[in-house]
Design a protein around this motif. Structure first.
Motif, PDB file in Angstrom:
ATOM      1  N   VAL A  12     -29.119 -29.212  19.284  1.00  0.00           N
ATOM      2  CA  VAL A  12     -27.681 -29.009  19.466  1.00  0.00           C
ATOM      3  C   VAL A  12     -27.065 -30.120  20.301  1.00  0.00           C
ATOM      4  N   CYS A  13     -27.717 -30.450  21.403  1.00  0.00           N
ATOM      5  CA  CYS A  13     -27.222 -31.470  22.324  1.00  0.00           C
ATOM      6  C   CYS A  13     -28.130 -32.694  22.283  1.00  0.00           C
ATOM      7  N   GLU A  14     -27.532 -33.848  22.542  1.00  0.00           N
ATOM      8  CA  GLU A  14     -28.288 -35.098  22.489  1.00  0.00           C
ATOM      9  C   GLU A  14     -28.143 -35.869  23.786  1.00  0.00           C
ATOM     10  N   SER A  15     -29.088 -36.767  24.002  1.00  0.00           N
ATOM     11  CA  SER A  15     -29.127 -37.552  25.230  1.00  0.00           C
ATOM     12  C   SER A  15     -28.896 -39.034  24.942  1.00  0.00           C
ATOM     13  N   LEU A  16     -28.682 -39.801  26.001  1.00  0.00           N
ATOM     14  CA  LEU A  16     -28.434 -41.234  25.838  1.00  0.00           C
ATOM     15  C   LEU A  16     -29.592 -41.921  25.136  1.00  0.00           C
TER      16      LEU A  16
ATOM     17  N   PHE B 287     -27.119 -29.782  14.636  1.00  0.00           N
ATOM     18  CA  PHE B 287     -26.766 -28.367  14.497  1.00  0.00           C
ATOM     19  C   PHE B 287     -25.796 -27.974  15.611  1.00  0.00           C
ATOM     20  N   ARG B 288     -24.939 -27.010  15.310  1.00  0.00           N
ATOM     21  CA  ARG B 288     -24.067 -26.449  16.336  1.00  0.00           C
ATOM     22  C   ARG B 288     -24.423 -24.980  16.536  1.00  0.00           C
TER      23      ARG B 288
ATOM     24  N   PHE C 293     -24.306 -29.120  11.266  1.00  0.00           N
ATOM     25  CA  PHE C 293     -23.029 -29.750  11.619  1.00  0.00           C
ATOM     26  C   PHE C 293     -22.709 -30.831  10.594  1.00  0.00           C
ATOM     27  N   PRO C 294     -21.693 -30.627   9.757  1.00  0.00           N
ATOM     28  CA  PRO C 294     -21.408 -31.586   8.693  1.00  0.00           C
ATOM     29  C   PRO C 294     -20.895 -32.932   9.189  1.00  0.00           C
ATOM     30  N   GLY C 295     -20.391 -32.976  10.425  1.00  0.00           N
ATOM     31  CA  GLY C 295     -19.858 -34.226  10.951  1.00  0.00           C
ATOM     32  C   GLY C 295     -20.849 -35.034  11.772  1.00  0.00           C
ATOM     33  N   TYR C 296     -22.142 -34.719  11.643  1.00  0.00           N
ATOM     34  CA  TYR C 296     -23.142 -35.392  12.465  1.00  0.00           C
ATOM     35  C   TYR C 296     -23.202 -36.883  12.152  1.00  0.00           C
TER      36      TYR C 296
END
Length: 510
Positions: A74-78, A193-194, A209-212
């Motif tokens: 869901v969340c991403e890092s640098l 994913f959201r 998430f379609p806007g990934y």
């Protein structure tokens, strides 16, 4: 890095994680794989088992298996930890280091949030600074100990200035410490994913998430089912109630053998000392226990043969390939008895924590009792309820009743230095209160060394000093375990699933 209760039932409390070397291989009959076969196509949905419901999905508190296994999608890092346990750009398209105290991150452009809007450099600054706020109480604050400032230095650029050189900081940026979220919501992120429906006590759903900005997820949705009982988890897999899961209980390996996979985990099983008083104040007693312990027997029974005996706190896969750090401990009961005699410790009592949390915990505690008794110690087992076992990792009062306890320890970065930093005089996991200014100074030298081979050489000195003191007893290295049903494939087998968006790779097997 993180520390957790070793358990077949659950992996409970957490404290804190290049190219990996050739490392510990399981016993004959099991092999390590880099990943499962690539998916052959998309799939509408799959269901995943998880042993506990996350208490939160805020990235600053994502410090254990359940939270990270979900949030990694869901969340991403640098930066990004790869399935091969290497490091690559994530939400930062590039990172430069103009000097030892400066890191400059180029923020990836065109990255959209699940809730709308695009990620900015200001969002990166805001997300990282949350870890510095004592009111927030981030579980990852220790990763920012050497940070002097985090500022926006260009339209899509963020500069981190350090008080002192820190070879670990950029590696931590591939964990939850480097997560970027919309300032309006800690769970409005950028991953494949959201978050969907969260049914308390039952499940959490993730929707594609379609806007990934990156590679499109192969599954339309993922449903994480909370199944706390290991037998029920195994039955759910065998009946296809769920399609897969990580962290398979060792006593379920045989039943799930057809869909079982193993990979690199940077995980060791250990015995942690809670004090250096009483009988354990004498290093000869600690060394005697280590020499007398039947590691091979524990791997065979407690881990069902999946793993290998460990001689060092740092797993072999964490070391650079060139470092040549392989060691072993040969069981020597006669030498252990002599050490006990020399220490005048015959008949002295030590107390070991055990728990019905899992057969592996109880078997390791029993192995310690057998080893201690054989060499002349009086070893008492103190049973602790499963829901109280986690307190051993955070509550000094809970630890006061025992002298040592079984635990697992896993790294969140591919660097052996993380395994030895816990023995700093101010380390959170330094349960026994070890304090040595020379040891702390050597840790500081290693942290300041950016060359991985030279840093490994300094870390090897730390390894040798720890071994002289026997600050805890490494028992075994334990691979990641993964089960997949026949309808899905693509999941990585390594512990990278803690921070890598693994669910996006899962799709149809045929």
């Amino acid at each position: 890095m993180r520390i957790a209760a070793l358990a077949a039932v659950a992996f409970l409390a957490a404290a804190c994680g290049g190219a990996a070397s050739q490392g510990a291989a399981p016993q004959p009959g099991f092999t390590l794989s880099a990943s499962t076969p690539p998916a052959k196509g998309d799939i509408d949905a799959f269901t995943w088992s998880i042993y506990a419901e996350p208490p939160t999905l805020d990235y600053v508190y994502a410090f254990d298996y359940p939270q990270n296994m979900i949030l990694s999608n869901v969340c991403e890092s640098l930066m990004r930890w790869t399935p091969q346990l290497g490091l690559e750009p994530g939400l930062a398209s590039a990172v430069e280091q103009p000097d030892p105290r400066t890191l400059v991150y180029t923020v990836r452009s065109g990255v959209k949030y699940h809730g709308g809007g695009e990620m900015t450099a200001d969002d990166v600054v805001s997300s990282l600074r949350r870890h510095l706020d004592p009111e927030v109480g981030s579980y990852w604050a220790k990763s920012f100990d050497r940070v002097a400032s985090i500022t926006k230095s260009g339209p899509m650029e963020v500069t981190v200035r350090l008080k002192r050189p820190d070879s670990q900081f950029n590696q931590w940026m591939a964990t939850s410490a480097g997560t970027v979220a919309n300032p309006r919501s800690a769970t409005d992120c950028t991953g494949p994913f959201r978050l969907g429906a969260w049914r308390r006590g039952e499940s959490i759903q993730l929707d594609r998430f379609p806007g990934y900005w990156g590679k499109r997820a192969k599954a339309g949705k993922v449903v994480f089912r909370f199944i706390t009982d290991p037998a029920a988890r195994t039955n759910a897999m065998l009946t296809s109630e769920v399609d897969g899961g990580y962290l398979i209980a060792p006593d379920s390996y045989a039943r799930l053998k057809g869909g079982l996979h193993f990979g690199k985990s940077l995980t060791t099983v250990n015995l942690a000392f809670t004090n250096l008083k009483g009988a354990l104040s004498d290093v000869r007693v600690r060394r005697a226990l280590s020499l007398a312990l039947d590691r091979d027997g524990f791997v065979k029974t407690g881990l069902q043969g999946v793993g290998s005996p460990a001689a060092d706190p740092a797993p072999r896969d964490a070391w650079p390939a060139q470092s040549g750090t392989s060691k072993s401990i040969k069981r020597d009961v006669a030498a252990a008895k002599e050490l006990i005699r020399q220490a005048g410790a015959t008949g002295k009592k030590i107390t070991v924590a055990t728990s019905p949390i899992g057969t592996d915990v109880s078997l390791l505690a029993t192995a310690v009792q057998a080893a201690g008794t054989e060499i002349g110690l009086d070893v008492e087992l103190k049973t602790i309820a499963p829901d109280a076992y986690t307190a051993l990792f955070s509550d000094p009062e809970a630890r006061a009743a025992v002298d040592l306890f079984p635990c697992t320890y896993y790294l969140s970065i591919t660097d052996p230095l993380a395994s030895y930093s816990i023995f700093r005089s101010d380390g959170f996991e330094n349960y026994m209160g070890f304090a040595d200014p020379a040891f702390d100074a050597l840790i500081d030298r290693a942290i300041a060394e950016y060359d991985p081979v030279r840093r490994a050489a300094l870390t090897a000195q730390l390894r040798d000093r720890e071994a002289e003191q026997v600050l805890w007893i490494p028992v075994a290295e334990w691979p990641t375990s993964l089960y997949l049903s026949r309808r899905i494939t693509g999941a990585p087998t390594s512990i990278a699933y803690m921070y890598y968006p693994w669910a996006a790779d899962v799709g149809a097997a045929g």
